[in-house]
Design an enzyme around this catalytic site. Structure first.
Site, PDB file in Angstrom:
ATOM      1  N   GLY A  82     -28.387 -11.036  -3.177  1.00 10.18           N
ATOM      2  CA  GLY A  82     -28.887 -10.819  -4.475  1.00 10.18           C
ATOM      3  C   GLY A  82     -30.417 -10.685  -4.494  1.00 10.18           C
ATOM      4  CD  GLN A  83     -34.063 -11.075  -9.831  1.00 14.78           C
ATOM      5  OE1 GLN A  83     -33.184 -11.931 -10.250  1.00 14.78           O
ATOM      6  NE2 GLN A  83     -35.119 -10.799 -10.167  1.00 14.78           N
TER       7      GLN A  83
ATOM      8  CE  LYS B 136     -27.702 -22.666  -9.395  1.00 13.97           C
ATOM      9  NZ  LYS B 136     -27.799 -22.512  -8.134  1.00 13.97           N
TER      10      LYS B 136
ATOM     11  CE1 TYR C  21     -26.691 -20.282 -12.081  1.00 15.00           C
ATOM     12  CE2 TYR C  21     -28.195 -20.736 -14.092  1.00 15.00           C
ATOM     13  CZ  TYR C  21     -27.990 -20.546 -12.741  1.00 15.00           C
ATOM     14  OH  TYR C  21     -28.998 -20.050 -11.969  1.00 15.00           O
TER      15      TYR C  21
ATOM     16  N   GLY D  29     -25.490 -16.180  -0.002  1.00 14.60           N
ATOM     17  CA  GLY D  29     -25.924 -15.373  -1.113  1.00 14.60           C
ATOM     18  C   GLY D  29     -27.109 -14.551  -0.967  1.00 14.60           C
TER      19      GLY D  29
ATOM     20  CG  ASP E  46     -24.001 -11.706  -0.721  1.00  9.06           C
ATOM     21  OD1 ASP E  46     -25.105 -12.247  -1.128  1.00  9.06           O
ATOM     22  OD2 ASP E  46     -22.790 -11.612  -1.330  1.00  9.06           O
TER      23      ASP E  46
END
Ligand SMILES: NC(=O)c1ccc[n+]([C@@H]2O[C@H](COP(=O)([O-])OP(=O)(O)OC[C@H]3O[C@@H](n4cnc5c(N)ncnc54)[C@H](O)[C@@H]3O)[C@@H](O)[C@H]2O)c1
Length: 322
Positions: A10-11, A147, A143, A7, A31
């Protein structure tokens, strides 16, 4: 060290890759898609990898033999409520696939990026403020549920297979980069729209207060915990905190740099519901004690650093939608 990131597009990947490359590590970023132009500066190798594809994850780990994996791939809170099935597949099955591949490829250490979304109001009453590491976890989103499961799987793999899994529960992270569909995105858009339009209509109430952190502190936490001495770590997953402003306090801080910026508050029921279910502030005493965690940016220090970066990002033509 040879380090693989899932991933990475992303940010967080945007800043983490560069920090690891700068520290001299051999970084393999992965990714769903090819390297985005926004990540071109960061360096390292880039490979396509879908974490929901167990065989592909296994092949990648066996071929690359990373010593350390940063598992970032996920569907974030607001996007996860729009598509809970996808969030389950990527966050739950994807994390299982990554841990299994790590076990088979004999990866020594794995960093997991959990979230304050693991918390939610318990049936017995509101969450403590600030919220410590060990409270009953009652997440209100898919989500958050995935987690919690990821945290428990990390503890299980650590105990049963001796993979050195470690992780942080991040607050909402703010940086001059495209946010990934989290419920804390309003905080970044208060900066972005103040710069580009002079005003912003937030999807959260003015009195919304959640824990936030500036990305340089978040990336530093990921490096410091990954390289902390194992004997000093008393837990698998750690709360970390920086500051917890109300939305209208962020507005006041933005006006330090952009005095005429106007803010209005029109709560979106789904995202406001998620924000209200999170702790208002986090107790990170264990992280401070075990690996000397300490944030360096206050809200105003972030504002002073972030506004020029947002200006540069917009000058470069970044398209941010919300
Ligand atoms: N950004 C935050 O504020 C924040 C807060 C708490 C926790 N986290 C956690 O940190 C991690 C990284 O967050 P981020 O902000 O960079 O998220 P992001 O949404 O910006 O990036 C996530 C990346 O995962 C990728 N991805 C999605 N599905 C995938 C799949 N099937 N296979 C491989 N990659 C896939 C996406 O393409 C994206 O590049 C996530 O695990 C997130 O839950 C982030």
């Amino acid at each position: 060290m040879k380090i693989l990131i899932t991933g990475a597009g992303g940010q967080i990947g945007h800043d983490l890759i560069g920090a690891l490359v700068a520290a001299g590590h051999h970084v393999v970023s992965t990714d769903l898609a090819p390297r985005p132009p926004s990540h071109a500066h960061a360096g390292g190798d880039w490979q396509r990898l879908d974490v929901t594809d167990a065989a592909a994850v296994q092949h990648m780990f066996t071929d690359e033999r990373p010593e350390l994996v940063y598992h970032l791939a996920a569907i974030l809170s607001a996007s996860g409520e729009a598509n809970p099935r996808l969030a389950y597949d990527v966050n739950q099955t994807g994390t299982w696939n990554v841990l299994e591949a790590a076990r088979r490829a004999k990866v020594k250490r794995l960093m997991f990026t959990s979230s304050i979304a693991v918390f939610g109001p318990p049936p017995s009453g509101p969450l403590p403020d600030p919220c410590p590491d060990d409270v009953a976890l009652h997440p209100g989103t898919m989500y958050g549920a995935t987690k919690v499961s990821g945290e428990l799987l990390c503890s299980y793999y650590r105990k049963r297979y001796d993979i050195d899994c470690r992780g942080v529960r991040f607050p909402g992270l703010i940086s001059a980069a495209m946010p990934g569909g989290g419920s804390s995105d309003y905080a970044l858009f208060m900066y972005v729209d103040a710069v580009r339009k002079g005003s912003y209509e937030a999807f959260a109430r003015a009195d919304t207060r959640i824990p936030l952190m500036y990305m340089p502190d978040g990336v530093r936490a990921l490096l410091e915990l990954a390289f902390a001495e194992r004997e000093k770590l008393s837990r698998t997953i750690y709360n970390i905190a920086a500051f917890s402003p109300r939305a209208d306090e962020i507005a006041t801080s933005v006006r330090r740099a952009i005095p005429d910026a106007q803010f209005t508050y029109v709560p979106d029921p789904v995202r406001q519901g998620i924000l209200d279910s999170w702790p208002k502030a986090i107790d990170d005493a264990a992280a401070r004690r075990d690996w000397s965690w300490k944030p360096s940016y206050t809200l105003d220090a972030m504002t002073d650093d972030l506004v020029p970066r947002v200006r540069r990002m917009l000058d470069l033509g970044a398209v941010l939608s919300h």
